[in-house]
Design an enzyme around this catalytic site. Structure first.
Site, PDB file in Angstrom:
ATOM      1  N   GLY A  12      54.940 -60.285  49.694  1.00 59.96           N
ATOM      2  CA  GLY A  12      56.136 -59.617  49.066  1.00 59.96           C
ATOM      3  C   GLY A  12      56.285 -60.363  47.562  1.00 59.96           C
ATOM      4  O   GLY A  12      56.695 -59.554  46.807  1.00 59.96           O
ATOM      5  N   CYS A  59      70.060 -69.948  51.766  1.00 62.50           N
ATOM      6  CA  CYS A  59      70.658 -71.192  52.195  1.00 62.50           C
ATOM      7  C   CYS A  59      69.593 -71.982  52.572  1.00 62.50           C
ATOM      8  O   CYS A  59      68.629 -71.739  53.547  1.00 62.50           O
ATOM      9  CB  CYS A  59      71.288 -70.777  53.442  1.00 62.50           C
ATOM     10  SG  CYS A  59      71.954 -72.179  54.235  1.00 62.50           S
ATOM     11  N   THR A 115      38.240 -62.623  46.181  1.00 65.40           N
ATOM     12  CA  THR A 115      37.706 -62.018  47.517  1.00 65.40           C
ATOM     13  C   THR A 115      38.789 -61.741  48.477  1.00 65.40           C
ATOM     14  O   THR A 115      39.866 -62.500  48.728  1.00 65.40           O
ATOM     15  CB  THR A 115      36.752 -63.289  48.166  1.00 65.40           C
ATOM     16  OG1 THR A 115      35.927 -63.500  47.260  1.00 65.40           O
ATOM     17  CG2 THR A 115      36.310 -62.643  49.741  1.00 65.40           C
TER      18      THR A 115
END
Ligand SMILES: *Cc1c(COP(=O)(O)O)cnc(C)c1O
Length: 381
Positions: free
Chosen positions: A70, A324, A236
């Site tokens: 992400g 946190c 790769t």
């Protein structure tokens, strides 16, 4: 151990591990080669691209590009558009509640002379299309709004925002890391040009993700080197992880409706028990536009780190929100942006359920939370 931190990461599914194993063992070919072993790896990549493209509603599988997760997908989408379109303008619109992968990327661009508008959410953590529209300038080149928030589970009106972006001819990116595999996503219907996902948030392996890039979207390459990922993201390919991601997303999509219903019932049960048994507890975020399985609650007067410590002692894994760090008081940028008072921010706890969560898990975690609330805060905020 009771695991209620599925928004941070999820356990790899057995079926996914099984699908991956051949590519870690006998099917070890480099997908770029010209012999049978390589073709087998190449075909596996094609299949995963197809699986992911289908679930996300992409027009073509080749609009799916593999990344390391992400964070990389967010970096690539935002920097890629910023670098390739700087002649058109240097203004970006995003929100104050994004994941750090987006916020820090935008901060890096600001240091390079780009201008970023950070939209503030309402008290329930939502961003509206009207806010986005007001922030649009002639030099705006990108709008980046997350599909669902990782702390509060709040879901944003991405289709409305995407439609708006399209009408203004501005590229639209959405960090859908919390949404993929959990909510129905259709990149064409939502009119997004770029969309980030990460396998370890839907029972796939860690360190693998994808970026949907709409055909024709002007975006700078991310990695220079070989011709992998159509020359845009060299290196790769991690074939086994990619196979795992394809399988995991396909399975999640098949089970999505059923699983959503199950988790919604668990979420409702937990919320009901909390409000009944902890009168001063405050539920953070929206009760309607929310990921099922997310419960974010503040116990005023009891610092998050104290609650987390006691939860850990009781062998329950939950978190104070992504911002946190262990042992520190959670100063969530998301709760802060929502305008909550410091007592509420400093006492917030996030429970995020998943496919292995049972009703017994929820009852046990709630029992412990109620006990902690009764013990009260030995430490003031
Ligand atoms: C987890 C997460 C990320 C980061 O994904 P990684 O694969 O861990 O790099 C980005 N955005 C959101 C909303 C997330 O929940």
């Amino acid at each position: 151990m009771i695991y209620l931190d599925n928004a941070a990461t999820t356990r790899l599914r057995d079926e996914v591990l099984e699908a991956m194993l051949p590519y870690l063992q006998e099917q070890y070919g480099n997908a770029s080669g010209g012999y049978a072993l390589a073709r087998s790896a190449h075909n596996a990549l094609d299949k995963a691209r197809q699986q992911i493209g289908t679930v996300l509603g992409a027009a073509q599988p080749r609009e799916i590009y593999f990344t390391s997760g992400g964070t990389e997908s967010d970096n690539w989408a935002i920097k890629g558009v910023a670098y390739a379109n700087r002649d058109k303008g240097k203004h970006i619109i995003t929100t104050a509640i994004e994941h750090h992968a987006v916020l820090e990327t935008c901060a890096a661009l600001e240091a390079q002379g780009y201008e970023v508008t950070y939209l503030q959410p309402d008290a329930e953590g939502r961003i509206s299309a009207a806010q986005v529209e007001q922030a649009i300038r002639p030099d705006t080149i990108l709008i980046s709004v997350m599909w669902a928030n990782n702390e509060m589970g709040t879901i944003n009106p991405i289709r409305e925002i995407g439609t708006l972006a399209k009408a203004h001819g501005i590229y639209m990116h959405s960090d859908a890391v919390q949404a993929a595999g959990h909510l129905l996503i259709d990149v064409q219907q939502a009119q997004v040009d770029l969309l980030s996902i990460s396998a370890h948030k839907f029972y796939g392996p860690k360190g693998i993700g994808a970026l949907y890039i709409r055909n024709g979207c002007k975006l700078a390459d991310f990695m220079d080197g070989g011709a992998q990922e159509r020359g845009k993201r060299a290196g790769t390919e991690n074939v086994a992880a990619i196979v795992g991601m394809g399988k995991a997303l396909e399975l999640a999509a098949q089970e999505l409706a059923e699983e959503a219903e199950r988790l919604q019932a668990l979420q409702a049960h937990m919320l009901k028990r909390i409000s009944g048994e902890i009168p001063d507890a405050q539920i953070n975020g929206s009760l309607t536009d929310r990921l099922v399985g997310n419960v974010n609650v503040s116990l005023p007067g009891i610092r998050s780190d104290i609650t987390l410590f006691k939860m850990d002692m009781a062998e329950i894994a939950c978190s104070g929100g992504s911002a946190c760090t262990a042992g520190a008081i959670g100063q969530s940028h998301v709760l802060t942006a929502m305008g909550l008072d410091s007592a509420r921010i400093g006492s917030a706890i996030r429970f995020s359920m998943g496919r292995y969560t049972t009703r017994q898990d929820i009852d046990r975690a709630t029992d412990v939370l109620v006990r902690i609330a009764k013990e009260g805060g030995m430490y003031t905020l």
